[in-house]
Design an enzyme around this catalytic site. Structure first.
Site, PDB file in Angstrom:
ATOM      1  CE1 TYR A  99      32.895 -40.579 -79.143  1.00  0.00           C
ATOM      2  CE2 TYR A  99      33.910 -41.782 -80.951  1.00  0.00           C
ATOM      3  CZ  TYR A  99      33.965 -40.784 -80.000  1.00  0.00           C
ATOM      4  OH  TYR A  99      35.054 -39.975 -79.923  1.00  0.00           O
ATOM      5  CG  HIS A 100      31.743 -45.408 -84.046  1.00  0.00           C
ATOM      6  ND1 HIS A 100      30.973 -46.179 -83.209  1.00  0.00           N
ATOM      7  CD2 HIS A 100      33.019 -45.551 -83.637  1.00  0.00           C
ATOM      8  CE1 HIS A 100      31.754 -46.783 -82.336  1.00  0.00           C
ATOM      9  NE2 HIS A 100      32.995 -46.419 -82.576  1.00  0.00           N
ATOM     10  CG  ASP A 134      41.617 -44.680 -92.321  1.00  0.00           C
ATOM     11  OD1 ASP A 134      40.537 -44.692 -91.695  1.00  0.00           O
ATOM     12  OD2 ASP A 134      42.218 -43.638 -92.643  1.00  0.00           O
ATOM     13  CE  LYS A 190      39.916 -43.338 -95.415  1.00  0.00           C
ATOM     14  NZ  LYS A 190      40.195 -42.332 -94.359  1.00  0.00           N
ATOM     15  CG  HIS A 249      37.609 -43.569 -89.423  1.00  0.00           C
ATOM     16  ND1 HIS A 249      38.618 -44.445 -89.107  1.00  0.00           N
ATOM     17  CD2 HIS A 249      36.756 -43.601 -88.386  1.00  0.00           C
ATOM     18  CE1 HIS A 249      38.378 -44.975 -87.921  1.00  0.00           C
ATOM     19  NE2 HIS A 249      37.245 -44.484 -87.453  1.00  0.00           N
ATOM     20  CE1 TYR A 282      38.902 -48.470 -78.368  1.00  0.00           C
ATOM     21  CE2 TYR A 282      39.182 -46.331 -79.404  1.00  0.00           C
ATOM     22  CZ  TYR A 282      39.034 -47.695 -79.509  1.00  0.00           C
ATOM     23  OH  TYR A 282      38.984 -48.272 -80.744  1.00  0.00           O
TER      24      TYR A 282
END
Lengths: 718, 321
Positions: free
Chosen positions: A236-237, A595, A591, A597, A82
């Site tokens: 995955y996340h 972004d 944040k 996350h 990736y």
């Protein structure tokens, strides 16, 4: 159990208890998933399995042993790294270099503005252009990205969920203008919006219209792009955000079920689209658990699809891409990450993945350099060429431990899947916020285990390196990238047929209102040189932009520290602070930029609150100005900025400027946490940042630092 | 006092610092706070104070975001005081209101302050009343007070506002009996949220349930009637009805002097509360200094004196000091 077996077992138990001086019944280890791992497994453990069939072979139902009969003995897994950063030109160079060195497939990382459907010239994305991926504004960028890469031969995976329509359209048009018809394009688009609402937050529209877009893409590709995977259903996340393996497994498959239903609602036959559904899992450091997870995933998906009434064998087979865990990487003693990644890669291979990305050791700090990317790629090349792991299919089959673990994981995951189904499926569960909260709870538990030392992370909370090595990182000049992109956008806007663009955007809006398929209209708009932002905004007129509300867990972190001295010490300091200052220390956790996350921010917020702080949570995607207003109105003592997408060099100085503008006498302490290369530390300190906490920072220590900084500032001013 | 001028000018940082002052538990701050409030009471603004309460999950903050957006678009200045629960175990709190008020929190015409409840009863917190006086002096047209959940104690919030509204969800009509009777009685407006999508018909049904329920509460003719309104926070529909209803109730109550009467009552209550607090504080200090309670209780245990005689003796003794 035969008599001999049971005699042997009794003998073994005696020896075990003599050697360890521990009762066997107390000798199990507890995993994050709540599974008890026993010191020894026997034949008895695989005699009555619920999901696993011990007689099945690779390529046979329930596909526990692999989707194909021959697996890697015929062709090894695809090394698919990736990557993407800066401009399309630079990413294209990087891709070509990698392909020359043995990489087989491409996997594109887009920058956050592209994910969220903003053009690079939008004011909202100032700090994010080209940072965590490549900036794509128009089809011209996409064409440059794949220059000299024949799209009829190269399979391309694209991590795109929010702005999936304009980006997939750009890919199709880029192909067309390379003279490759869309029915020859191969690869995968992630197109998994549900997990965005759970963890990653790069959505644009609310859940219902977002699900419609997913279904539109499945419908279109199943008819027009037979070699293209319409979705990559991603756990995955979730693991990256802190989910344990049962949650990751269950929620991913439950997402899959919801997508199947969405496609069925379009009137498609299940066997027309199901063979093009693919999956994506994270592989962390729990070696055997990860192997069992991939085997369990295939086993459960078979059951799910059979129950949906699939007839075609290919509809029932789960094919997956895997990536080694980013969150297992540490900033401290970073060369350890090479070793972690190697073991994780081996897990993925023993679990039978179809393709794999191995992380570069410097990814806890920044984007990979050419050198670190080479090491990551070689990790897989060595596995394929030197170790012999490709010679035997599913070599761990028949292991009492692995088979029993596979079955137990399946059982636990199935319970959670049924729970989600009883809520009415994943879209409804997501709207209610259930999975997000469960994942955050799991994440907070994991963090508490590391901070309390009950889980060892080498080089972080034990066996620390007295001489931390210095690592060179890749630096992106986002202002330069942004200027380049803006120039390209302006050139295209000046030369395109504006009337054609407007008409195609109107058509797109009409299609959205009439509920017809959006991908075809979007392809037309992109062909006419509409930008990614324009296509996204057109649909925003109909659907609106989604803003997530945020729930928080509390008490989970503190529970791990009952009686812990360091923890009590901070809690005591907080109480003293309150007595002296008339209120508790108050911290705003934010944040900024695009972004999304927010795992780190959430963990910090809940654990600080557990230590007695008053913690303000800001919404996602704030501008530095919004943050300053929030901080000043609530008269907080400190602001903690969480940054994982490299926007800090632009956004943090902007925040400091806004604070000064709104309150010239502001005494607010500002600290930064997240992924920050050491090279940036001086720059941040020069901008009056009081403290920086990198990945792997101990939260209790950090809280103590923060309260000390606040106290110092108050005393200095008095 | 410089702070007063800054507040009246509407300086954001000054307003924020003043609210911190009135919330502070430090003795010095309390003195300062009293001075500040006395001065501000001489500079009253024109704010209408509206309380919002409702059970968790009905979308209180989302409604406020939606209604607030409607108001600031009409150029009203809006102050919001949101109260969040503090943990009873750790004393800390997570103040997440702004994550649900994304648009209005950016708007320069809003001031949004979250406050931890710090274990105080009443769904309101120490200093909420004073904070609303500060925002009033600073020129905010509306002050919203959003309280934690629903409980009997939240009736205390009605002592701070001109209009008290209860936000409920579709289907809650069945639970009308379950909702604390007091709140239903004290509320001026019932807002049925989530009047959208699949829930529309259920929301209308709930609204009529409330309408028939409040018909029992009809008071004397001169007070404004209670109103039941249907809204959708996510679709931003029904907002004009909410503002109209608020304005109608205010003007009717002003005409009948009910508005002033209510404020006067609240003022009396405030004075009573302060007096009670001071007396309680003093008596606690006396008890601590005196120490005779434990001596008497020992005597009671030893059978030397009757319990109620002991209580009388202690009380007399403390009152004489």
């Amino acid at each position: 159990m035969t008599k001999k077996n049971s005699e042997n077992y009794t003998k073994w138990q005696k020896s075990f208890e003599r050697e360890t001086k521990v009762n066997l019944s107390e000798a199990s280890s507890d995993t994050d998933e709540g599974i008890k791992i026993k010191p020894v497994y026997t034949k008895a453990d695989i005699e009555n399995l619920s999901f696993v069939d011990n007689d099945s072979l690779p390529g046979q139902l329930p596909y526990t042993r692999g989707p194909k009969a021959s697996m890697y003995t015929n062709r090894p897994w695809t090394i698919r790294q990736y990557a993407g950063f800066s401009t399309a030109e630079e990413s294209n160079d990087f891709y070509k270099k990698n392909l020359k060195s043995g990489q087989k497939g491409l996997s594109v990382a887009f920058d956050l503005p592209t994910h969220r459907g903003y053009d690079s010239d939008d004011d909202l994305v100032m700090g994010d252009v080209g940072k965590a991926g490549v900036a794509i504004d128009t089809v011209e960028d996409m064409k440059i990205l794949f220059k000299d890469i024949p799209l009829d031969q190269m399979s391309v995976s694209m991590t795109m969920n929010g702005a999936v329509l304009p980006v997939l359209s750009s890919f199709v048009v880029a192909g067309e203008e390379q003279n490759v018809n869309k029915n020859l394009l191969s690869g995968t688009i992630q197109n998994d919006i549900l997990k965005e609402f759970m963890v990653r937050n790069t959505y644009i529209y609310p859940p219902d219209p977002s699900m419609k877009i997913v279904a539109d893409i499945i419908e279109f590709t199943s008819k027009e792009m037979p070699r293209f995977n319409s979705i990559s259903i991603s756990g995955y996340h979730m693991q990256e955000a802190g989910a344990d393996n049962v949650l990751e497994l269950a929620y991913t498959l439950a997402d899959g079920m919801e997508y199947v239903r969405a496609a069925l609602s379009k009137g498609l036959d299940i066997d027309d689209f199901a063979p093009r559904l693919s999956f994506f899992f994270a592989i962390g450091t729990d070696f055997f658990m990860e192997i069992a997870k991939l085997r369990a995933a295939r086993t459960l998906w078979y059951k799910i699809m059979r129950d949906f009434g699939a007839k075609n064998e290919k509809s029932m087979i789960l094919r997956t891409h895997c990536q080694t865990s980013g969150v297992s990487l540490t900033e401290k003693d970073p060369y350890n990450n090479i070793i972690r990644t190697s073991y994780e890669a081996l897990s993925a291979i023993l679990g039978g993945t179809q393709s794999l990305h191995t992380n570069s050791f410097d990814e806890a700090i920044a984007l990979p350099t050419d050198e670190s990317a080479r090491i990551a790629r070689n990790t897989q090349l060595i596995l394929q060429n030197e170790t012999g792991v490709t010679n035997t299919v599913d070599p761990l089959a028949g292991s009492y431990f692995i088979e029993s673990l596979t079955d137990e994981l399946s059982k636990k995951a199935w319970e959670i899947i049924e729970e989600i189904e009883s809520l009415g499926g994943m879209t409804k569960a997501v709207k209610a916020g259930v999975p997000k909260l469960k994942i955050e709870e799991s994440a907070t538990k994991k963090q508490a285990k590391v901070d309390s030392g009950s889980r060892v992370v080498v080089g972080v909370n034990k066996f620390k390196n007295p001489k931390e090595p210095k690592v060179d990182v890749r630096v992106i000049d986002n202002n330069r990238v942004r200027d380049d992109q803006i120039k390209k956008i302006n050139d295209i806007k000046a030369s395109r047929d504006q009337k054609a663009v407007d008409e195609s955007l109107v058509k797109l809006v009409t299609a959205a209102k009439e509920d017809s398929n959006l991908l075809a209209c979007s392809i037309d708009a992109i062909k006419n040189r509409a930008t990614v932002g324009e296509v996204s905004k057109a649909l925003e007129q109909v659907y609106g932009r989604h803003f997530a509300t945020s729930l928080s867990v509390s008490g989970v972190y503190g529970k791990h520290f009952e009686g812990d001295e360091d923890f009590m010490n901070v809690a005591e300091k907080v109480n003293t602070f309150e007595e002296e200052n008339g209120r508790r220390p108050r911290v705003l956790i934010v944040k900024m930029g695009q972004d999304g996350h927010d795992r780190g921010a959430k963990i910090v917020a809940t654990s600080f609150a557990d230590m007695g702080f008053d913690v303000d949570m800001g919404p996602l995607f704030q501008s530095p100005r919004d943050v300053a207003k929030d901080a000043i109105e609530n008269d907080v003592h400190a602001i903690g900025v969480s940054t994982l997408a490299a926007g800090h060099k632009t956004l943090v100085p902007e925040l400091m400027k806004s604070l000064k503008e709104m309150d010239p006498k502001s005494k607010i302490v500002v600290f930064v946490g997240g992924v920050i290369p050491e090279q940036d530390y001086d720059f941040l300190y020069e901008n009056n940042i009081s403290a920086i906490f990198g990945p792997g920072s101990n939260i209790i220590e950090s809280a103590e630092t923060v309260i000390n900084l606040i106290s110092d500032k108050i005393h200095k001013d008095n | 006092m410089q702070l007063v001028e800054k507040i009246v000018k509407g300086e954001r940082a000054a307003i924020a610092k003043a609210i911190t002052l009135v919330e502070s538990s430090r003795e010095n701050d309390k003195k300062e706070s009293r001075k500040l409030i006395s001065e501000l009471l001489n500079k009253p603004g024109k704010s209408i104070r509206v309380g919002f309460s409702g059970p968790p999950g009905v979308g209180k903050s989302t409604f406020i975001e939606s209604f607030g957006r409607y108001l600031v678009e009409k150029n009203y200045k809006l102050g919001i005081l949101a109260i969040d629960p503090s943990s009873q175990i750790t004393g800390g709190s997570i103040l997440g209101d702004k994550t649900r008020m994304i648009e209005i929190s950016k708007n320069p015409n809003t001031f949004i302050r979250s406050t931890p409840s710090r274990g105080s009863l009443g769904g309101i917190s120490i200093g909420t009343r004073e904070a609303s006086i500060i925002l009033d002096a600073a020129g905010y047209d509306f002050i919203f007070i959003e309280t934690v959940g629903v409980g009997q104690s939240e009736i205390m919030a009605t002592n701070l506002v001109d209009i008290f509204s209860l936000i409920v969800g579709p289907g809650s009509g069945d639970e009308l009996q379950g909702i604390k009777k007091g709140i239903t009685e004290y509320a001026d407006i019932f807002i049925v949220n989530k009047n959208d999508g699949d829930l529309k018909s259920e929301a209308s049904r709930t609204a009529s349930d409330y309408k028939s329920a409040i018909s029992y509460y009809k008071k004397s003719n001169d007070t404004a009637d209670k109103e039941v309104l249907l809204v959708s926070a996510i679709e931003q529909s029904g907002m004009e009805n909410v503002i109209e209803t608020i304005q109608n109730i205010v003007s009717q109550n002003k005409k009948n002097k009910n508005f002033e009467e209510r404020r006067a009552k609240q003022f009396t209550y405030w004075i009573e509360e302060e007096v009670r607090e001071i007396i309680q504080f003093n008596i606690q200090r006396k008890i601590k200094a005196d120490g005779s309670i434990s001596q008497f209780s020992q005597k009671v245990m030893d059978g030397k004196i009757q319990m109620f005689d002991a209580i009388e003796a202690i009380t007399k003794n403390l009152q004489s000091k």
